[in-house]
Scaffold this active site. Structure first.
Site, PDB file in Angstrom:
ATOM      1  N   HIS A  43      36.444 -30.724   2.818  1.00 35.32           N
ATOM      2  CA  HIS A  43      35.753 -31.372   3.938  1.00 35.32           C
ATOM      3  C   HIS A  43      36.756 -31.895   4.960  1.00 35.32           C
ATOM      4  O   HIS A  43      36.533 -31.799   6.172  1.00 35.32           O
ATOM      5  CB  HIS A  43      34.881 -32.507   3.406  1.00 35.32           C
ATOM      6  N   GLU A  71      33.832 -42.175   7.391  1.00 38.04           N
ATOM      7  CA  GLU A  71      32.618 -41.414   7.124  1.00 38.04           C
ATOM      8  C   GLU A  71      32.111 -41.699   5.718  1.00 38.04           C
ATOM      9  O   GLU A  71      30.911 -41.863   5.495  1.00 38.04           O
ATOM     10  CB  GLU A  71      32.874 -39.921   7.309  1.00 38.04           C
ATOM     11  N   GLU A 100      37.843 -29.090   7.096  1.00 38.49           N
ATOM     12  CA  GLU A 100      36.815 -28.744   8.087  1.00 38.49           C
ATOM     13  C   GLU A 100      37.037 -29.547   9.371  1.00 38.49           C
ATOM     14  O   GLU A 100      36.954 -29.000  10.483  1.00 38.49           O
ATOM     15  CB  GLU A 100      35.432 -29.031   7.511  1.00 38.49           C
ATOM     16  N   HIS A 101      37.333 -30.826   9.226  1.00 33.41           N
ATOM     17  CA  HIS A 101      37.613 -31.671  10.402  1.00 33.41           C
ATOM     18  C   HIS A 101      38.867 -31.189  11.144  1.00 33.41           C
ATOM     19  O   HIS A 101      38.894 -31.137  12.373  1.00 33.41           O
ATOM     20  CB  HIS A 101      37.816 -33.121   9.961  1.00 33.41           C
TER      21      HIS A 101
END
Length: 456
Positions: free
Chosen positions: A80, A160, A83-84
């Site tokens: 994840h 997040e 992905e950023h």
């Protein structure tokens, strides 16, 4: 940018039914204008084209066969996190240039990470397809990863996690349930990662992850919309085709679950909870890991038991008995390894959570003992077929159907043959699936309770 994790399952249920369960029905009845084309580039990148000329738009998706369940031990969250990082500067484009180019033409873009894959997508006018391919092919290999970039984006994912998980009692419980349901399989680790491991992610970790997994031979390109296969092939060869093939990756073989022989419970009491709820989960086969027909039977079992307001759970608990505000079931079939089958419920008015749970268990036991009726089964199949009509009206739905299937070990033929396999499921097979897998003595149940019920 987002991640798909356990706490999103209930929210995504209706979308999942429309996309992954019913989508293929039109594919095998489509005219030539909607014929799906599949081919490989010389560097190993698979390309799927799904023409749909009803609107002048196109959805462009790149699916990488890498998700959180493939992460190295101790590096949870890196899929994840990366992905950023894919939205940062490259040697050819400044940070934000890709997003601005899409906004300038009125398009949209985003990305998501799941247990088994990471996907990036753009929806634009067909004339911009080549530009989108050029940008995506560029960031596949040309990212600039500095310590400053790593630190800034690491802070973003930590926040997040705080906002989406730590501040959400349901999300916290779902993580604990997953960690209890899965004793050995990496699905027990949250997609976003454990906080203490996320804090340690660094540039060395990111570079190693990038070099290993972000290669054309580990990716699937899905293009759906107002395009022709020949145009897509020419553009793909001009852009993605120039990216060097990476080393061949070993098979995605993960730790296997041991035999489960206990009933486990997880309880969270929180002052922010006003209505108690529960969910019970079992480990079951997915479309990729199961024997022929097993996943199809589990799909229809979930639909009959708790797939909507016509299901047994809804009719019995919400309509007839009036003790539940909601009750249902779902099955996550599109997973690389075994998956989970879930039933859930919450009380209404003065009803007790224990009464709702007992009623849900009773409906499961009825199917285990008596099975389902031929009429129930045919109606469930019909609902899947009808749902596909609506899924076909959204080109991104079709792109998701094919992308998720191909990224988890399937192929185009699996998608196209799916309706025939669903139609072939018998009532006896649905009953057998329930009897084999929905055993309370091998389940994991999570309870979300208001604070005052902590001692109950």
């Amino acid at each position: 940018m987002t991640f798909q994790a356990g706490w999103l399952r209930a929210t995504l249920l209706s979308t999942t039914l429309a996309l992954t369960m019913t989508g293929p029905v039109l594919a095998d009845r489509a005219p030539d204008a909607f014929k799906v084309t599949d081919f490989l580039l010389d560097n190993g990148m698979e390309v799927v084209v799904i023409p749909d000329h009803r609107a002048p738009i196109v959805t462009h998706m790149v699916w990488y066969k890498i998700g959180s369940a493939d992460e190295p031990a101790g590096k949870s969250g890196i899929a994840h996190f990366f992905e950023h990082l894919m939205f940062k500067a490259t040697t050819n484009h400044a940070a934000g240039e890709f997003d601005r180019a899409i906004a300038d033409i009125g398009g949209s873009n985003n990305a998501f990470t799941s247990y088994d894959y990471t996907a990036f997508y753009e929806t634009v006018a067909p004339s911009a397809l080549g530009q989108m391919m050029s940008f995506e092919a560029d960031r596949m290999r040309n990212l600039i990863l500095t310590d400053d970039v790593i630190k800034t984006e690491r802070d973003v994912i930590l926040e997040e996690r705080r906002s989406r998980i730590d501040n959400n009692p349901q999300a916290v419980l779902d993580e604990e349930v997953d960690a209890t349901l899965w004793q050995n399989q990496p699905y027990r680790i949250p997609v976003i990662g454990w906080m203490q491991e996320m804090q340690q992610l660094n540039r060395t970790d990111a570079t190693a992850f990038y070099d290993k997994y972000y290669r054309p031979n580990n990716a699937v390109l899905i293009v759906a919309g107002d395009v022709e296969p020949e145009t897509v092939r020419a553009l793909a060869e001009k852009t993605y085709g120039k990216v060097a093939r990476g080393p061949d990756l070993p098979p995605r073989i993960r730790p296997v679950e041991p035999e489960q022989n206990t009933k486990r419970t997880v309880t969270l009491s929180d002052a922010r909870v006003s209505v108690p709820s529960f969910s019970t989960q079992w480990v079951v086969p997915s479309y990729h890991s199961g024997k022929p027909g097993e996943a199809e039977a589990l799909d229809l079992l979930a639909e009959i038991l708790g797939g909507g307001n016509r299901s047994r759970l809804y009719q019995a608990l919400v309509v007839q008995q009036g003790i539940a505000s909601n009750a249902g079931a779902f099955f996550q079939g599109t997973m690389l390894d075994d998956t989970n089958f879930t039933v859930y419920g919450a009380p209404r008015g003065d009803a007790r959570l224990a009464d709702v749970e007992a009623a849900v268990d009773a409906e499961v036991a009825r199917i285990v003992k008596d099975g389902v009726t031929p009429s129930e089964l045919e109606k469930a199949k019909d609902r899947y077929v009808r749902s596909m009509i609506f899924a076909r009206d959204k080109q991104d739905s079709m792109a998701n159907i094919y992308g998720a299937t191909l990224a988890t070990g399937g192929n185009v033929q699996d998608v196209q043959q799916w309706p025939d396999r669903i139609r072939a499921v018998t009532a006896d097979e649905v009953k057998a699936a329930a009897a084999r897998y929905l055993v309370l003595g091998r389940s994991t149940t999570g309870y979300l309770l208001p604070q005052q019920q902590a001692g109950n």
